[in-house]
Design an enzyme around this catalytic site. Structure first.
Site, mmCIF file in Angstrom:
data_model
loop_
_atom_site.group_PDB
_atom_site.id
_atom_site.type_symbol
_atom_site.label_atom_id
_atom_site.label_comp_id
_atom_site.label_asym_id
_atom_site.label_seq_id
_atom_site.Cartn_x
_atom_site.Cartn_y
_atom_site.Cartn_z
ATOM 1 N N ARG A 46 0.853 -1.194 0.000
ATOM 2 C CA ARG A 46 0.000 0.000 0.000
ATOM 3 C C ARG A 46 0.887 1.241 0.000
ATOM 4 N NH1 ARG A 46 -1.332 1.664 4.700
ATOM 5 N NH2 ARG A 46 -2.140 -0.293 5.499
ATOM 6 N N TYR A 98 -16.889 18.316 -13.755
ATOM 7 C CA TYR A 98 -17.420 16.958 -13.914
ATOM 8 C C TYR A 98 -18.448 16.678 -12.804
ATOM 9 C CZ TYR A 98 -17.454 11.911 -13.316
ATOM 10 O OH TYR A 98 -17.845 10.620 -13.121
ATOM 11 N N ASP A 170 -7.772 20.454 -12.924
ATOM 12 C CA ASP A 170 -8.077 19.132 -13.473
ATOM 13 C C ASP A 170 -7.668 19.164 -14.947
ATOM 14 O OD1 ASP A 170 -9.292 16.920 -14.700
ATOM 15 O OD2 ASP A 170 -10.874 16.841 -13.185
HETATM 16 C C1 LIG Z 1 -12.712 15.879 -15.928
HETATM 17 C C2 LIG Z 1 -12.887 14.694 -15.023
HETATM 18 N N1 LIG Z 1 -12.291 14.687 -13.817
HETATM 19 C C3 LIG Z 1 -12.426 13.643 -12.971
HETATM 20 C C4 LIG Z 1 -13.187 12.545 -13.296
HETATM 21 C C5 LIG Z 1 -13.320 11.402 -12.326
HETATM 22 O O1 LIG Z 1 -12.491 10.344 -12.698
HETATM 23 P P1 LIG Z 1 -12.769 8.784 -12.416
HETATM 24 O O2 LIG Z 1 -14.023 8.425 -13.171
HETATM 25 O O3 LIG Z 1 -11.543 8.111 -12.916
HETATM 26 O O4 LIG Z 1 -12.965 8.621 -10.949
HETATM 27 C C6 LIG Z 1 -13.804 12.494 -14.552
HETATM 28 C C7 LIG Z 1 -14.619 11.332 -14.929
HETATM 29 O O5 LIG Z 1 -15.308 11.325 -15.933
HETATM 30 C C8 LIG Z 1 -13.659 13.601 -15.431
HETATM 31 O O6 LIG Z 1 -14.252 13.620 -16.637
#
Ligand SMILES: Cc1ncc(COP(=O)(O)O)c(C=O)c1O
Length: 379
Positions: A46, A98, A170
């Site tokens: 881990r 998202y 992001d």
């Molecule tokens: C821009 C963005 N950030 C984060 C995520 C979350 O990622 P995960 O689905 O791998 O948990 C997504 C998922 O679609 C996303 O489109």
């Protein structure tokens, strides 16, 4: 080294036991100690795993960070970043992040005493207007999912630095191949590696890449303490996927440009949201901040009824959530990826049923266009 060289080689060294050119999948939970209290540097999986470490070094190099940590999903990565703020703290967030990110903030973290304000982060004055004494972080998605709104990373990072706020970007949609937020002054980058970094729609994962040692130490501690680590097999898959990231992103970008132009010229399409088109209100920022607009395009059909007819004839474009795979995926955000955003909020953001999002893949672009044309003929 150049980006393509780093994508293939960073973090990857021949295996010391066999000389294996490819990093092995170290499928183990524990390691033999040399003597009581004296490990080889590897004690428990881990905490540390060589396959995951190779991927983390690769990610750190590609984003130009001080450290990177790989998690079991994008949401696990975002959750780890949010441990940098605590009860009573306030966070300013891009207003159409998202849907899962919104759900984590609004329906999980608010219960632990964090507060969030959602603003149009493309407007610096909107961010400034939302700041409070308790503000600690600005969390930006650029481009946003699915409205394709850009935020000027350099300006937001400078604002944050001036006020002692942590800036988080992001970077899932563009990847470090097309956009490097840390170079523009941001503190932290997060990724859903489920998308372009892995690129083959066969793994779920997330990453945090950090520019500052004090943040990195905390996220490393949280990764081990909470334990939402990426498995050795998934680490290996993503490491392998990243080797072709520059090739794939070039193809996504070229195909994205062609598909966006096709959609923009089609009589059944109301409006196309793609920063690579000169008609996008932030096209100039896209040219300055990114090295391409990639494969994500959203577009409005003329009515909700047209959208109901559009999807059925499609044969190549797969009706599916997610994005960033080598194959073309298409979805209706209001009923799929963003169904967790409350209806009122969706309406305000323009997330209506006639909005379609396409993740343009690396197939022959004429085949993608022909498939979309079938759908549009029925719309
Ligand atoms: C821009 C963005 N950030 C984060 C995520 C979350 O990622 P995960 O689905 O791998 O948990 C997504 C998922 O679609 C996303 O489109």
């Amino acid at each position: 080294m150049g980006f393509a060289t780093d994508a293939i080689h960073a973090g990857v060294v021949p295996d010391p036991t066999t000389g294996s050119v490819m990093t092995p999948i170290y499928q183990t939970s524990t390691y033999v100690y040399e003597s009581p209290g004296k490990s080889t540097g590897y004690d428990y999986a881990r905490t540390i795993n060589p396959t995951r470490s190779a991927l983390e070094t690769n990610l750190k190099t590609l984003e130009g960070g001080r450290a990177a940590y790989a998690f079991a999903s994008g949401m696990a990565a975002i959750s780890a970043v949010m441990t940098l703020v605590k009860a009573g703290d306030h966070v300013v967030v891009s207003h159409n992040v998202y849907g899962g990110t919104y759900r984590l903030f609004a329906r999980v973290l608010e219960d632990y005493g964090l507060t969030f304000t959602y603003v149009d982060t493309s407007r610096l004055d909107a961010i400034e207007g939302a700041l409070r004494k308790s503000s600690r972080m600005v969390y930006v998605e650029t481009p946003t999912n699915p409205m394709m709104v850009l935020t000027d990373i350099e300006k937001v990072a400078a604002l944050c630095r001036g006020r002692g706020l942590v800036s988080v970007v992001d970077n899932t949609f563009l990847t470090p191949c097309l956009q490097r937020p840390l170079d523009l002054g941001a503190d932290i980058v997060v990724h859903s590696m489920t998308k372009y970094l892995n690129g083959h729609s066969d793994s779920v994962g997330g990453a945090v890449i950090l520019a500052r040692d004090e943040h990195a130490e905390r996220v490393k501690f949280v990764q081990n303490s909470v334990g939402a680590i990426l498995s050795p097999f998934d680490s290996w898959l993503v490491l392998r996927g990243i080797k072709t990231l520059p090739l794939r992103m070039r193809a996504h970008d070229e195909n994205g440009q062609r598909v966006a132009r096709f959609l923009a010229s089609h009589s059944k399409v109301e409006r196309v949201l793609y920063p690579g088109l000169p008609t996008h209100p932030q096209h100039d920022l896209a040219r300055r901040q990114t090295r391409g607009s990639g494969g994500m395009i959203s577009f409005y059909l003329k009515s909700d009824q047209a959208a109901a007819r559009f999807f059925a004839p499609l044969r190549l474009c797969a009706l599916a959530e997610s994005l960033g795979g080598i194959e073309t995926l298409i979805c209706q955000p209001s009923t799929m990826t963003h169904a967790s955003v409350p209806p009122d909020e969706r309406r305000k953001l323009g997330l209506t049923d006639n909005l379609v999002r396409i993740s343009v893949g690396c197939e022959d672009v004429d085949d993608i266009i022909a498939d979309l044309d079938l759908g549009l003929s029925a719309a």
